[in-house]
Design an enzyme around this catalytic site. Structure first.
Site, PDB file in Angstrom:
ATOM      1  N   MET A 142      39.219  40.613  29.002  1.00  0.00           N
ATOM      2  CA  MET A 142      40.080  41.320  29.979  1.00  0.00           C
ATOM      3  C   MET A 142      40.093  42.851  29.809  1.00  0.00           C
ATOM      4  O   MET A 142      41.169  43.476  29.846  1.00  0.00           O
ATOM      5  CB  MET A 142      41.524  40.819  29.818  1.00  0.00           C
ATOM      6  CG  MET A 142      41.763  39.381  30.187  1.00  0.00           C
ATOM      7  SD  MET A 142      41.742  39.111  31.963  1.00  0.00           S
ATOM      8  CE  MET A 142      43.110  40.122  32.464  1.00  0.00           C
ATOM      9  N   PRO A 143      38.966  43.461  29.562  1.00  0.00           N
ATOM     10  CA  PRO A 143      39.008  44.922  29.385  1.00  0.00           C
ATOM     11  C   PRO A 143      39.485  45.660  30.644  1.00  0.00           C
ATOM     12  O   PRO A 143      39.117  45.276  31.764  1.00  0.00           O
ATOM     13  CB  PRO A 143      37.549  45.280  29.087  1.00  0.00           C
ATOM     14  CG  PRO A 143      36.910  44.009  28.653  1.00  0.00           C
ATOM     15  CD  PRO A 143      37.621  42.916  29.364  1.00  0.00           C
TER      16      PRO A 143
END
Lengths: 63, 63, 63, 63, 63, 63
Positions: free
Chosen positions: E1-2
């Site tokens: 989930m950057p």
């Protein structure tokens, strides 16, 4: 003078962080023609207890 | 109600951080006339492995 | 390489913003001995409808 | 796709962080009708030596 | 989930912004193996009057 | 003194923003017992051309 802040879950190796800095810098240079020396990349590692997805921490989700 | 986030490389002493808070608060008060009590300063210390300059981490650059 | 983000309510003049950049840069140089050329200041002006204090927008508070 | 960054003083328990993620996600869903799965909450815990209020660190203020 | 925040001077075209989103997403996928759908890129365009370099705004520097 | 930054796609009404400020403030008060007056909420509206999801802007995705 682009300044890029990368927020991601904690747990990556220093090699992965070095690769992130290298590849994100290249991407920014490519996209807007910024000189390499002008690009700053700041990585913000976030512990899984502090990274919430859909109302639950990544820790509790077992990510 | 100015809120100032100072992103800098890790490794400063608590005295330097206290001085940063004091001097940045004074600067903001001077520049826009904000009341002292309304100024918040948040320091974000970034490890050298996570601080990229020109595509390379500050760690690898030996900074 | 300190990078300072100043979040404040919209409505200041360009002179005030120029003074903010100058004075905050001097403050950072004083506090940690950073070279002038290495200090970046980013001002983030926030409309009063989007600046909440104690649960109410600055707009509704008449700030 | 709202992304919420919560900056607060260090020292809370994992239960409090889990509650923060749950309640802030619910608040965002309520306010703008975002689907639960689309809401991300990132908690940024700031040590008291790095959290300045009115020109003085929270540490020195004894907070 | 950057989640990647790109802070850069205002003035780029929508094509350049689309290219920035594409190339930065690819860079993040390459560097840490994140799935494409999990990468978010937020561009923050900063007016030259609000972007300070070495104590002076980019506007005054004629950038 | 929690400071909450809400990054979301542009296009909400002032009522929705006021509701976001109110509900997020209540959520923070509930979760960690912060006094109402100490909670700041900053909304950051991001144009769809600058909000990238999975490598493509929200604009191009027709969001």
């Amino acid at each position: 003078m682009p300044i890029v802040q990368v927020n991601m879950m904690a747990g990556r190796t220093n090699q992965q962080k070095e690769a992130m800095i290298r590849k994100v810098t290249d991407a920014v240079m490519d996209a807007v023609g910024a000189p390499e020396q002008n690009v700053t990349v700041l990585i913000n590692e976030i512990p899984k207890t502090e990274f919430g997805i859909g109302g639950v921490s990544a820790q509790t989700l077992g990510r």
